[in-house]
Design a protein around this motif. Structure first.
Motif, PDB file in Angstrom:
ATOM      1  N   ALA A 161      50.844 -34.849 -57.387  1.00  0.00           N
ATOM      2  CA  ALA A 161      50.543 -34.608 -59.104  1.00  0.00           C
ATOM      3  C   ALA A 161      50.228 -35.856 -59.641  1.00  0.00           C
ATOM      4  O   ALA A 161      49.012 -36.080 -60.410  1.00  0.00           O
ATOM      5  CB  ALA A 161      52.100 -34.131 -59.695  1.00  0.00           C
ATOM      6  N   ALA A 162      50.775 -37.005 -58.977  1.00  0.00           N
ATOM      7  CA  ALA A 162      50.430 -38.264 -59.971  1.00  0.00           C
ATOM      8  C   ALA A 162      49.071 -38.759 -59.475  1.00  0.00           C
ATOM      9  O   ALA A 162      48.236 -38.953 -60.288  1.00  0.00           O
ATOM     10  CB  ALA A 162      51.318 -39.423 -59.198  1.00  0.00           C
ATOM     11  N   ILE A 163      48.817 -38.311 -58.249  1.00  0.00           N
ATOM     12  CA  ILE A 163      46.976 -38.822 -57.574  1.00  0.00           C
ATOM     13  C   ILE A 163      46.322 -37.860 -58.221  1.00  0.00           C
ATOM     14  O   ILE A 163      45.062 -38.483 -58.738  1.00  0.00           O
ATOM     15  CB  ILE A 163      47.028 -38.953 -56.371  1.00  0.00           C
ATOM     16  N   ARG A 164      46.568 -36.691 -58.534  1.00  0.00           N
ATOM     17  CA  ARG A 164      45.577 -35.891 -59.194  1.00  0.00           C
ATOM     18  C   ARG A 164      45.341 -36.171 -60.714  1.00  0.00           C
ATOM     19  O   ARG A 164      44.173 -36.137 -61.178  1.00  0.00           O
ATOM     20  CB  ARG A 164      46.388 -34.207 -58.976  1.00  0.00           C
ATOM     21  N   ARG A 165      46.612 -36.792 -61.417  1.00  0.00           N
ATOM     22  CA  ARG A 165      46.313 -37.241 -62.785  1.00  0.00           C
ATOM     23  C   ARG A 165      45.526 -38.227 -62.935  1.00  0.00           C
ATOM     24  O   ARG A 165      44.517 -38.412 -63.815  1.00  0.00           O
ATOM     25  CB  ARG A 165      47.591 -37.498 -63.274  1.00  0.00           C
ATOM     26  N   TYR A 166      45.680 -39.295 -61.944  1.00  0.00           N
ATOM     27  CA  TYR A 166      45.010 -40.452 -61.803  1.00  0.00           C
ATOM     28  C   TYR A 166      43.316 -40.141 -61.714  1.00  0.00           C
ATOM     29  O   TYR A 166      42.379 -40.696 -62.243  1.00  0.00           O
ATOM     30  CB  TYR A 166      45.319 -41.197 -60.490  1.00  0.00           C
ATOM     31  N   GLY A 167      43.327 -39.109 -60.931  1.00  0.00           N
ATOM     32  CA  GLY A 167      41.786 -38.460 -60.551  1.00  0.00           C
ATOM     33  C   GLY A 167      41.255 -37.987 -61.624  1.00  0.00           C
ATOM     34  O   GLY A 167      40.170 -37.857 -61.825  1.00  0.00           O
ATOM     35  N   ALA A 177      37.659 -42.936 -83.830  1.00  0.00           N
ATOM     36  CA  ALA A 177      36.631 -43.567 -85.003  1.00  0.00           C
ATOM     37  C   ALA A 177      35.935 -44.906 -84.118  1.00  0.00           C
ATOM     38  O   ALA A 177      35.690 -45.717 -85.104  1.00  0.00           O
ATOM     39  CB  ALA A 177      37.282 -43.945 -86.241  1.00  0.00           C
ATOM     40  N   GLY A 178      35.611 -44.726 -83.065  1.00  0.00           N
ATOM     41  CA  GLY A 178      34.954 -45.914 -82.494  1.00  0.00           C
ATOM     42  C   GLY A 178      35.554 -46.924 -82.013  1.00  0.00           C
ATOM     43  O   GLY A 178      35.127 -48.017 -81.335  1.00  0.00           O
ATOM     44  N   ARG A 179      37.015 -46.853 -82.289  1.00  0.00           N
ATOM     45  CA  ARG A 179      37.815 -48.076 -81.711  1.00  0.00           C
ATOM     46  C   ARG A 179      38.275 -47.748 -80.293  1.00  0.00           C
ATOM     47  O   ARG A 179      38.702 -46.554 -80.071  1.00  0.00           O
ATOM     48  CB  ARG A 179      39.106 -48.181 -82.765  1.00  0.00           C
ATOM     49  N   ARG A 180      38.125 -48.434 -79.404  1.00  0.00           N
ATOM     50  CA  ARG A 180      38.453 -48.174 -78.044  1.00  0.00           C
ATOM     51  C   ARG A 180      40.042 -48.627 -77.891  1.00  0.00           C
ATOM     52  O   ARG A 180      40.507 -49.669 -77.965  1.00  0.00           O
ATOM     53  CB  ARG A 180      37.767 -49.144 -77.174  1.00  0.00           C
ATOM     54  N   VAL A 181      40.777 -47.560 -77.294  1.00  0.00           N
ATOM     55  CA  VAL A 181      42.049 -47.512 -77.128  1.00  0.00           C
ATOM     56  C   VAL A 181      42.424 -47.290 -75.673  1.00  0.00           C
ATOM     57  O   VAL A 181      42.238 -46.327 -74.837  1.00  0.00           O
ATOM     58  CB  VAL A 181      42.763 -46.453 -77.825  1.00  0.00           C
ATOM     59  N   ARG A 182      42.853 -48.203 -74.951  1.00  0.00           N
ATOM     60  CA  ARG A 182      43.178 -48.046 -73.554  1.00  0.00           C
ATOM     61  C   ARG A 182      44.416 -47.304 -73.277  1.00  0.00           C
ATOM     62  O   ARG A 182      45.430 -47.385 -73.984  1.00  0.00           O
ATOM     63  CB  ARG A 182      43.446 -49.662 -72.919  1.00  0.00           C
ATOM     64  N   LEU A 183      44.384 -46.391 -72.166  1.00  0.00           N
ATOM     65  CA  LEU A 183      45.358 -45.404 -71.896  1.00  0.00           C
ATOM     66  C   LEU A 183      45.809 -45.569 -70.593  1.00  0.00           C
ATOM     67  O   LEU A 183      44.863 -45.757 -69.524  1.00  0.00           O
ATOM     68  CB  LEU A 183      44.818 -43.928 -71.936  1.00  0.00           C
ATOM     69  N   THR A 184      46.782 -45.345 -70.149  1.00  0.00           N
ATOM     70  CA  THR A 184      47.217 -45.272 -68.702  1.00  0.00           C
ATOM     71  C   THR A 184      47.089 -43.614 -68.191  1.00  0.00           C
ATOM     72  O   THR A 184      46.631 -42.972 -68.998  1.00  0.00           O
ATOM     73  CB  THR A 184      48.840 -45.651 -68.537  1.00  0.00           C
ATOM     74  N   PRO A 185      46.901 -43.586 -66.769  1.00  0.00           N
ATOM     75  CA  PRO A 185      46.466 -42.194 -66.373  1.00  0.00           C
ATOM     76  C   PRO A 185      47.338 -41.154 -66.785  1.00  0.00           C
ATOM     77  O   PRO A 185      46.847 -40.329 -67.069  1.00  0.00           O
ATOM     78  CB  PRO A 185      46.844 -42.263 -64.902  1.00  0.00           C
ATOM     79  N   MET A 186      48.738 -41.448 -67.310  1.00  0.00           N
ATOM     80  CA  MET A 186      49.805 -40.459 -67.770  1.00  0.00           C
ATOM     81  C   MET A 186      49.264 -39.985 -68.959  1.00  0.00           C
ATOM     82  O   MET A 186      49.118 -38.993 -69.571  1.00  0.00           O
ATOM     83  CB  MET A 186      51.052 -40.567 -67.606  1.00  0.00           C
ATOM     84  N   GLU A 187      49.113 -41.115 -69.923  1.00  0.00           N
ATOM     85  CA  GLU A 187      48.769 -40.793 -71.244  1.00  0.00           C
ATOM     86  C   GLU A 187      47.299 -40.162 -71.358  1.00  0.00           C
ATOM     87  O   GLU A 187      47.208 -39.255 -72.213  1.00  0.00           O
ATOM     88  CB  GLU A 187      48.676 -42.350 -72.188  1.00  0.00           C
ATOM     89  N   TYR A 188      46.489 -40.510 -70.491  1.00  0.00           N
ATOM     90  CA  TYR A 188      45.106 -40.177 -70.567  1.00  0.00           C
ATOM     91  C   TYR A 188      45.153 -38.378 -70.275  1.00  0.00           C
ATOM     92  O   TYR A 188      44.490 -37.658 -71.094  1.00  0.00           O
ATOM     93  CB  TYR A 188      44.022 -40.528 -69.635  1.00  0.00           C
ATOM     94  N   ALA A 189      46.064 -38.022 -69.265  1.00  0.00           N
ATOM     95  CA  ALA A 189      46.205 -36.717 -68.936  1.00  0.00           C
ATOM     96  C   ALA A 189      46.724 -35.894 -69.918  1.00  0.00           C
ATOM     97  O   ALA A 189      46.504 -34.764 -70.259  1.00  0.00           O
ATOM     98  CB  ALA A 189      47.135 -36.735 -67.560  1.00  0.00           C
TER      99      ALA A 189
END
Length: 220
Positions: free
Chosen positions: A115-121, A146-158
């Protein structure tokens, strides 16, 4: 090329057991018996997942999570005998992706790794996902607000991806936990921690509403 997993624990018997089972499923495996060795390996090589004990000699597991999040986004699955909710929340707050309490079954461990690797992918395979001022970058790893770039971890992104895909529909706790952490894997406080992190990072223009006892929705 096989996906490479780093296993960090000072118990040699557990290291051998986990390594053998991962290799039997086709993973390449590196091991480390201390926090210092784990950080050295993380700085020197790329990994698909890290399995990390907390009670390590020298640099402990919490410190490893904190320092690792300063230079990499690799999924970190904690495997620890410390099962108190406070410890789980602390690890998640620092940037761990999942928390597995010892003793655990091999099947459950392997499911968490998959599951962790799948989220990363998931990062790098998202196109055209937008909701209001929010857009998920198709290259993965961050969002645009609104054009501002926000860095996310794989979990936050998923997790954020689930909200954007729902397009304003309420998602129950169970739906989110199953979609992001895997069926039967996550706990409600995982959501509390990660939704809080998304709110802080994304700012007030992106509203994730809480529906007590039900779930969450992205207001669009």
């Amino acid at each position: 090329m096989p996906e490479r997993v780093l296993v960090v624990d000072d118990d040699p018997n557990l290291l051998r057991l986990v390594e053998a089972n991962l290799r039997a499923r086709g993973y390449a495996v590196d091991t480390a018996a201390s926090g210092e060795a784990a950080l050295e390996r993380l700085r020197a090589a790329g990994y698909a997942c890290v399995l990390l004990d907390l009670m390590l000699p020298g640099v402990d597991g919490m410190t490893v999570i904190r320092e690792a999040r300063g230079f990499c986004d690799v999924p970190i699955v904690v495997m620890s005998a410390l099962g108190e909710e406070e410890r789980k929340v602390e690890a998640l707050d620092l940037g761990a992706d999942d928390y597995l309490v010892k003793p655990f079954g091999v099947a459950e461990l392997l499911a968490r790794v998959r599951a962790a690797i799948r989220r990363y992918g998931v990062q790098g395979r998202t196109e055209g996902l937008r909701a209001g001022p929010l857009e998920l970058d198709p290259g993965g790893g961050y969002a645009l607000v609104a054009g501002r770039r926000v860095r996310l971890t794989p979990m936050e992104y998923a997790l954020l991806r689930q909200f954007v895909l729902a397009r304003g529909r309420t998602l129950t706790h169970e739906e989110l936990l199953d979609a992001v952490w895997g069926r039967g894997a996550g706990e409600d406080h995982y959501l509390h921690v990660y939704v809080g992190r998304l709110r802080r990072k994304l700012g007030p223009s992106v509203v994730i509403e809480s529906l007590p006892g039900v779930g969450y929705r992205l207001a669009v």
